[in-house]
Scaffold this motif. Structure first.
Motif, short mmCIF file in Angstrom:
data_model
loop_
_atom_site.label_atom_id
_atom_site.label_comp_id
_atom_site.label_asym_id
_atom_site.label_seq_id
_atom_site.Cartn_x
_atom_site.Cartn_y
_atom_site.Cartn_z
N SER A 72 0.76 -1.45 0.12
CA SER A 72 -0.18 0.04 0.12
C SER A 72 0.73 1.17 -0.01
N GLN A 73 2.26 1.19 0.29
CA GLN A 73 2.96 2.36 0.19
C GLN A 73 3.68 2.39 -0.99
N LEU A 74 3.55 1.54 -1.80
CA LEU A 74 4.42 1.34 -3.17
C LEU A 74 3.43 1.43 -4.37
N PRO A 75 4.03 1.95 -5.33
CA PRO A 75 3.38 2.19 -6.84
C PRO A 75 3.28 1.05 -7.51
N TYR A 76 3.69 -0.25 -7.15
CA TYR A 76 3.79 -1.27 -8.20
C TYR A 76 2.51 -2.27 -8.00
N ARG A 77 1.84 -2.82 -8.83
CA ARG A 77 0.95 -3.55 -8.77
C ARG A 77 1.16 -4.88 -8.18
N LEU A 78 0.33 -5.49 -6.96
CA LEU A 78 0.49 -6.56 -6.37
C LEU A 78 -0.80 -7.34 -6.81
N TYR A 79 -0.54 -8.46 -7.32
CA TYR A 79 -1.73 -9.59 -7.48
C TYR A 79 -1.68 -10.59 -6.31
N ILE A 80 -2.80 -10.70 -5.61
CA ILE A 80 -3.30 -11.59 -4.71
C ILE A 80 -3.92 -12.84 -5.12
N ALA A 81 -3.34 -14.04 -5.12
CA ALA A 81 -4.08 -15.12 -5.59
C ALA A 81 -4.31 -16.30 -4.57
N GLY A 82 -5.34 -16.62 -4.29
CA GLY A 82 -5.84 -17.29 -3.20
C GLY A 82 -6.81 -17.16 -2.26
N THR A 83 -7.49 -17.79 -1.44
CA THR A 83 -8.39 -17.73 -0.62
C THR A 83 -8.06 -17.87 0.93
N GLY A 84 -9.02 -17.70 1.84
CA GLY A 84 -8.70 -18.05 3.06
C GLY A 84 -9.43 -17.18 4.19
N PRO A 85 -9.27 -17.42 5.60
CA PRO A 85 -10.30 -16.90 6.53
C PRO A 85 -9.95 -15.22 6.60
N LEU A 86 -8.84 -14.80 5.89
CA LEU A 86 -8.75 -13.30 6.10
C LEU A 86 -9.39 -12.67 4.92
N GLU A 87 -9.71 -13.25 3.89
CA GLU A 87 -10.07 -12.96 2.52
C GLU A 87 -10.91 -11.71 2.69
N ALA A 88 -12.12 -11.59 3.16
CA ALA A 88 -13.13 -10.65 3.47
C ALA A 88 -12.56 -9.14 4.18
N GLU A 89 -11.59 -9.58 5.27
CA GLU A 89 -11.22 -8.45 6.04
C GLU A 89 -10.19 -7.75 5.14
N LEU A 90 -9.13 -8.62 4.64
CA LEU A 90 -7.95 -7.94 3.77
C LEU A 90 -8.82 -7.13 2.67
N LYS A 91 -9.58 -7.54 1.72
CA LYS A 91 -10.37 -6.91 0.51
C LYS A 91 -11.04 -5.73 1.09
N LYS A 92 -11.68 -5.44 2.53
CA LYS A 92 -12.21 -4.29 3.01
C LYS A 92 -11.23 -3.31 3.20
N LYS A 93 -9.91 -3.78 3.99
CA LYS A 93 -9.02 -2.95 4.45
C LYS A 93 -7.99 -2.39 3.18
N TYR A 94 -7.61 -3.22 2.37
CA TYR A 94 -6.81 -2.66 1.36
C TYR A 94 -7.52 -2.45 -0.14
N THR A 95 -7.70 -1.36 -0.30
CA THR A 95 -8.84 -1.10 -1.60
C THR A 95 -8.18 -0.36 -2.61
N ALA A 96 -6.64 -0.30 -2.49
CA ALA A 96 -5.96 0.61 -3.56
C ALA A 96 -5.88 -0.07 -4.70
N ASN A 97 -5.88 0.59 -6.01
CA ASN A 97 -5.98 0.24 -7.30
C ASN A 97 -4.83 -0.74 -7.57
N ASN A 98 -3.79 -0.51 -6.82
CA ASN A 98 -2.67 -1.40 -7.07
C ASN A 98 -2.45 -2.82 -6.67
N ILE A 99 -3.58 -3.01 -5.82
CA ILE A 99 -3.56 -4.07 -4.93
C ILE A 99 -4.84 -5.07 -5.57
N VAL A 100 -4.50 -5.94 -6.23
CA VAL A 100 -5.65 -6.89 -7.24
C VAL A 100 -5.98 -8.30 -6.51
#
Length: 396
Positions: free
Chosen positions: A256-284
């Motif tokens: 979230s501090q960097l300009p580069y795009r990060l792809y997150i592949a996978g699921t798990g117990p934190l999925e909903a929480e992380l999607k809500k917390k990290y909404t930047a366009n560079n995090i997919v």
């Protein structure tokens, strides 16, 4: 040779399941005969021996009968013996090959096979045999106290920070202890030297421990070799479970501090929480990917990050990345360094604070890497053929 492969689930749920399925394909292609034993579960792949599978246990059951069944399976292996013995009598294996079997199945399968004079080989995918809570973590911190005294799982409430769950994990560890498991098992295959060292610290005999790194499946390797690489993007990726022990929150904080795009592949117990917390366009967030989509992602990005805070054993995500020619930035913990230290294009880190600078450094240096050379070297290093030669030497 007839090999009965046992794992608690039988579908592409995680590294242990993928290993079991890949091992079966490898052995069948080498002229051996295999069959499976697992817990009956709706996601399992179809197979003729599924009629012998152990009855499904629901650990989230709220009724008293369901809870009793779950506890009985964990402590005594209730509901496993009859069906397993029927499969042994029909298949007549020369080797019973164990993977992850605790809780949903039971180590009682090792006892039964040993009593029948069948060779028992056990590949270890986690630290359950020395740590009642599986991952040598307590409250998010590395913990080795149960290596010498299993009571610590109760005293520290290591299992889900819950006293009852920790008591149950302690009872399981006491009943299926190292003396019994060592007596019933001919060889424990450790995918990393780190794992083998921890097993010795936990009291397992050194002469029963053999080290072979995991391998990439033949289907995956063929796909990498025969398909065209997608256009490379100035991006990086995390592929794995979205859970605390994987360190994913630390990676996302850095991203979230960097300009580069990060792809997150996978699921798990934190999925909903992380999607809500990290909404930047560079995090997919991509969710669960197929084998083909995973490889295409790995070949598209510049590198991957493995930020686990737990003792990773021999993560398939690292092996897959290297075989795709994609360098890895990994935490210096567990078995991760063993996979990365042979290639100078990879980097290791120890503290979360290092991540932003090292992610930037990876982007700065990745252009000079020969990805085709890394892929070719890694495909040889982690080939199924090489694994089979070492595996055959051990089991024979």
């Amino acid at each position: 040779m007839k090999v009965l492969i046992i794992n608690k689930f039988l579908y592409s749920r995680g590294g242990d399941c993928i290993y079991a399925l890949n091992l079966s394909r490898l052995l069948c292609n080498a002229g051996h005969e295999t069959c499976f034993y697992a817990m009956d579960y709706s996601h399992n792949i179809p197979c003729k021996e599924s009629k012998y599978f152990a009855e499904e246990i629901d650990f989230s059951a709220t009724n008293l009968f369901g809870k009793i069944k779950a506890v009985s399976r964990i402590i005594w292996g209730t509901g496993v013996t009859k069906s397993f013995e029927k499969l042994l009598d029909e298949f007549q294996p020369s080797i019973v090959y164990l993977n992850n079997i605790h809780s949903y199945l039971s180590p009682i399968v090792a006892k039964i096979a040993c009593k029948k004079g069948i060779k028992v080989i056990w590949t270890l995918h986690d630290y359950k045999l020395i740590c009642p809570s599986y991952n040598c973590l307590c409250n998010g911190k590395v913990c080795e106290m149960c290596l010498t005294n299993k009571k610590n799982v109760v005293l520290r409430k290591c299992m889900k920070n819950n006293l009852l769950a920790s008591v149950l994990a302690w009872g399981e560890a006491v009943n299926w202890n190292k003396d019994k498991l060592s007596a019933w098992t001919d060889t424990f295959i450790c995918p990393s030297h780190f794992m083998a060292n921890k097993m010795q610290q936990g009291g397992y005999p050194a002469d029963k421990l053999q080290v072979i790194s995991n391998f990439i499946g033949e289907e995956q390797a063929e796909y990498i070799k025969t398909t065209t690489c997608p256009a490379q993007e100035k991006a990086y990726a995390y592929i794995g479970r979205l859970s605390r022990e994987k360190g994913i929150d630390s990676l996302l904080k850095a991203a979230s501090q960097l300009p580069y795009r990060l792809y997150i592949a996978g699921t798990g117990p934190l999925e909903a929480e992380l999607k809500k917390k990290y909404t930047a366009n560079n995090i997919v967030f991509l969710g669960h990917l197929t084998m083909e989509d995973t490889i295409n992602l790995l070949r598209k990005v510049c590198f991957t990050v493995i930020p686990s805070v737990c003792y990773e054993n021999n993560p398939l995500s690292v092996i897959e990345s290297l075989c795709c020619g994609t360098p890895v930035l990994g935490r210096d913990i567990g078995g991760i360094p063993e996979l990365l230290e042979s290639d100078n294009c990879n980097l290791l880190f120890t503290q979360d604070e290092e991540l932003p600078a090292l992610i930037t450094k990876m982007f700065d240096t990745v252009v000079s890497n020969n990805r085709n050379e890394l892929s070719a070297t890694s495909l040889r290093r982690f080939s199924s053929e090489q694994y089979y030669r070492k595996w055959l030497k051990i089991v024979e």
